[in-house]
Design a protein around this motif. Structure first.
Motif: not given
Lengths: 369, 369, 369, 369
Positions: D176-199
């Motif tokens: 929900d939160d647009p400010t989290v680092w998980r939504l910033k390409m520089d920090y996360a390297g991608g969106g849901p894929l590297p965070d949860i799709g990776i499971y």
């Protein structure tokens, strides 16, 4: 961009209620201390134990100092500890009364594990002692504080199930070790009934908000099994509630872990299965439209207990499950054992008023998920 | 390339057993006739009904001729119908005895709906009549013929659950219409107990293979409800089996449809939920390893009954659920009603032998899926 | 007191629509004929089969006379049978077109099993033939007529799940027999895709009410397996719907029977599991409040189809799943096969309008339980 | 009779492996520290954080001293802490490499949260750095260490399901939160894929023990949603494994929490639902015999990870999920993003050997319940 840790920011300890935990067993170590850590209203201020070494190990592990650890003999030293406003009694059943009375004399409020005592007289004495001392007494019926059990109660009392006609509950498990105090009559006051069967009894009363008028029971105590020399192995009981509502229940210390509650009305039914675990309670409500299973934000049952009692202390309210609620279960369990002994139906005294006759201020429930 | 239709290729009618269905109600129309159509061992050869018009409509609809339809008055004409080797009695309970006796006199074998009669004496008279006439009598306990219920029995008797300690069963539903014969004592012989509670009683006995030694029961019959002027609304009963095994059961005509069986041993437990529907029985067996729900190839419960009785006729064997099995349930139900009336435990007579005291030749079960 | 049989009292045949069933296979025998028997709006007036003997056996079994049985060669004789207003084509896919066209020429309305044809051109020709002849054509998509699937659609389209983002469906089963026509390209037009994968495709489109804009697919056809000499064994496809909504689907003729649909929105999700059986469809809707599984009064999926088409004929309305709906699935399946062949995304033509672009009059759903 | 507390009696700290936790967020506070407390092989010896105040509050709360707390700038001071043998990196993805390299230079073993880095090159650099420094690197794939996921793998690899044909996995949730680092390409390297799709990706590979040969993917990134300015909202991907096995997967940051895995073979299937929660994973295996859900003694997924890495350090073995395992997921995720960008199938390099190509020593699983 900073990390966003999500650490609870509890009220300062000054506003929270400090508890002394009396008795360090599995429940204290695995449930109560972790629960107190996340409570917004309570914290662990002291430990009381028979084994000083263990107490100190715990103190180190859980952020207390050696000064916070007391032996049973030193129990009265808590009187000087102003930060200890309440004690939580987690001892074998037969010791509840002694420690409740000693705590009351010190002016400490008391949260006491279920069953409140070993019989109705024993339990009533605790109520009397606390009343005389002007301290609060709460029976630790954790299932009367969860959103799942309140949703079940709401389904029953709102009429969603129509008129409730029959109920059914099971709480059985295997107790393997013949040496545990739970199998000694002097310590436990009974077998599975006051330990686990009490959940069925207590929650049947809770969802209906009413009191049984009679009981019938039969128990089994096998010869030759070292575990059941003193207490029953299994017990079946039937409860008659007002308006012809009937409830069946089974409890046993030698049956595969099962905990259920089923309430059947003429418009719908509800099932809790499992009904009484620390985590993972599942509620399903069924009617002509289909089945619904509500979900709730994660909660800690013991944390909710701590919170409620601490709030009652701060706000000077009667707890939802005061000592009287614990006494009433003993009155009924005494009757159950009498019925099992005599083979006769045993009538129960009429309670004072209609609904929730032995209960105090409603607890605040945690929000929806 | 030809289409591959999958039409059952039943044995020729000469080898199958012809049944006369006595009574055309919902069960006959929706279950029995469709079941007989797919049976390998049985077929419908005649219909007996009070309403000739309806019988003829049915005959047309189900592939019979007007010559195959008889009124109740013409029942004895079946004597001349060699193709009718058996009758299936699907009448109100109080009429069972008369038609069983009339059928026996004609030398026809009898499959009779449960409950066998209206009480133990009534049912025993049917057994005697059939014995005297040298015809077979089977009580139509469909749940003793399904792979699901046999898998439950196997789990109990194989020791997979360890020693069984406590059992629990519920069979309740709402009966809305105050005019149905099921609510008239003269027709039904009781309320929900002989109609649906009998499933709990019968299957508890079936999975254990043992007989109860005593019963306790309590019933509720509300004043002012036109449905329950003659029979009970709800009834709770407790059964004591050998070795201290206890079973609780609930039955009601005013509670949301629920049918369950739970058996708890010290190594595992089983749950049937729903336990008694025509279709969709679900069995789950739980132990330390986890939960298992066996599946089976689709089957028709009534077809399995037809098949078993037809095989018993062809092979001259005693049915698995003979008249004696039906009598025994009446003996226990008589005791249940006595207990409900007197408020006392009622002892039951010791059965003749240990396991399956009242049962005959084991049925052949359909294969795994 | 009379018995109260509960026999359906259908409309007189004069008001019902008479169908000729064309092709006697397992589906006809086990589903369609029983369904037609309980339909209020339709009945079976004639049978068309290649094997006259079988047809006559069926006629006898199902209440028809020898005059009601026709061979494929005699199909045109139905023209004279005024009581036959519609035909139901239950033949191998490749024969659909011929029989639809022959029926249309006779002025008979046509209900045709899915898939409508063997490809989009084939299917479109049927639509054209029926249009030219002024008869109605309905594709027999039974899952578009059940209360369960409509409740799923309602959950999606009412916004209960929030904005739908991703969907997932599986329809796989094991086809063991290498000789069945379903494994022959000339008869079937494909493998599991047009036979069972079509359910996923069709219901994804149905719950969204929208049409995919592109597809990607990959298929597997193992060498050496005699079953898959002509058609694919397994096929995975991805569909792109408007607004970035994506759906995945799997179909196979060599995987353990599984049928599911999952729709995920940003407020909730729904699961149908199993999604496509004749009986026992289960729907669960989940959101922050919990899980809900609606139940419905028992229904016969094929009966609902018969009813809808019969009502459309009587009321002169376009069926909910007309020929055009069947053509559209072929357009997409043609694209899926093209994608599987080329390894490229295949774009689909824009449909004419926004929602339910290829559907007609909404069916009347059976009531709640 | 003494109380019997059941407090874990861990190995002395001298034999356990001391970890420094690097980064104090929700995962560290709510999962890792509690897990380390009950580990038999590991313990928390130090904390590294950007906010010294928070670190000290944590230290107090969790039994450490101020000397055990380090700022990121002081990270290299850990070099002198002999009791710190390993570090656990719990930082935003883009910082993993820097801290892995700094830890390796100090000779500390490294357990690193998934995804290992922000792409394959980034991750490979970490593997190289650790190899050069002679320290162990483990990717923290908790689901490769649970009895549930190993039971799923065993069902697949033992042939219990027959030949596996198709697989399906979903991992979606709402961010929900647009400010989290998980939504910033520089920090996360991608969106849901590297965070949860990776499971999904990682567990599909784990249960098969094989590597995909090609991928196809499509993603959706809505215009105007402030959350998805930099990364995808939803992504669907298809994986082609050896022998024609196909897997579909869905991931999204805007869909109701769902985590599933389904594996379908020609003899049976398995479902994990939910598949990836910290607690409450449910596995059901289905075949012709029925459904089975194994249960296991309670376990802590993070504790199992800690234990395995500590054991690998003590016994000088390669972890089951070494850095190479983390690199391989990045290789595939890089290909998935390339496919989503180009709309083309992307082929993957052949892995070195057949089964478990990127994995080390098998973990020791906890016992059955």
């Amino acid at each position: 961009m900073p990390l966003k840790p999500n650490i609870p920011d509890p009220k300062s300890e000054a506003r929270r209620v400090g508890f002394a935990l009396v008795g360090i067993g599995k429940l204290t170590a695995e449930e109560l201390i972790p629960a107190a850590r996340t409570s917004e209203d309570a914290y662990v201020a002291a430990l009381v134990t028979g084994e000083e070494d263990k107490g100190e190990a715990f103190a180190r592990a859980f952020d207390l100092t050696e000064e916070d650890v007391f032996t049973y003999d030193e129990f009265e030293k808590l009187a000087d500890r102003e930060d200890v406003e309440a004690v939580y009694i987690v001892l074998p059943n037969s010791l509840h009364r002694e420690y409740v009375e000693r705590a009351a004399k010190m002016g400490k409020h008391v949260l006491c594990e279920k069953p409140l005592g070993v019989n109705a007289d024993d339990a009533q004495a605790m109520v009397d002692a606390c009343q005389k001392a002007g301290v609060k007494l709460m029976t630790a019926y954790r299932c009367q504080y969860t959103p799942h059990h309140w949703a079940a109660r709401e389904a029953v009392q709102s009429g969603k199930l129509g008129d409730v006609k029959v109920l059914d509950s099971v709480h059985v498990q295997v107790e393997d070790d013949p040496t545990v105090w739970r199998l000694k009559m002097d310590y436990a006051g009974g077998g599975p009934l006051p330990d686990i069967g009490i959940y069925s009894l207590n929650i049947l009363r809770f969802v209906l908000g009413q009191e049984p008028e009679w009981v019938f029971a039969h128990q089994h105590q096998p010869k030759g099994d070292p575990r059941f020399k003193e207490v029953e192995e299994s017990l079946s009981f039937m409860l008659g509630f007002p308006d012809g509502v009937m409830a069946n229940a089974l409890t046993s210390y030698d049956a595969f872990k099962t905990t259920t509650l089923r309430v059947m009305g003429n418009k719908g039914s509800l099932l809790m299965d499992p009904a009484f675990p620390y985590q993972g309670v599942k509620l399903t409500i069924s009617d002509e439209e289909g089945e619904t299973s509500p979900t709730f934000a994660p909660y800690d049952q013991f944390g909710l207990e701590f919170d409620h009692f601490a709030q009652c202390i701060r706000q000077d309210r009667e707890p939802w499950t005061p000592g009287e609620e614990g006494v009433q279960d003993h009155v009924i369990m005494d009757a159950i054992y009498e019925s099992a002994r005599t083979g006769q139906v045993v009538k129960l005294p009429k309670p004072r008023k209609k609904l929730d006759a032995f209960r105090g201020a409603k607890p605040r429930l945690p929000g929806k998920k």
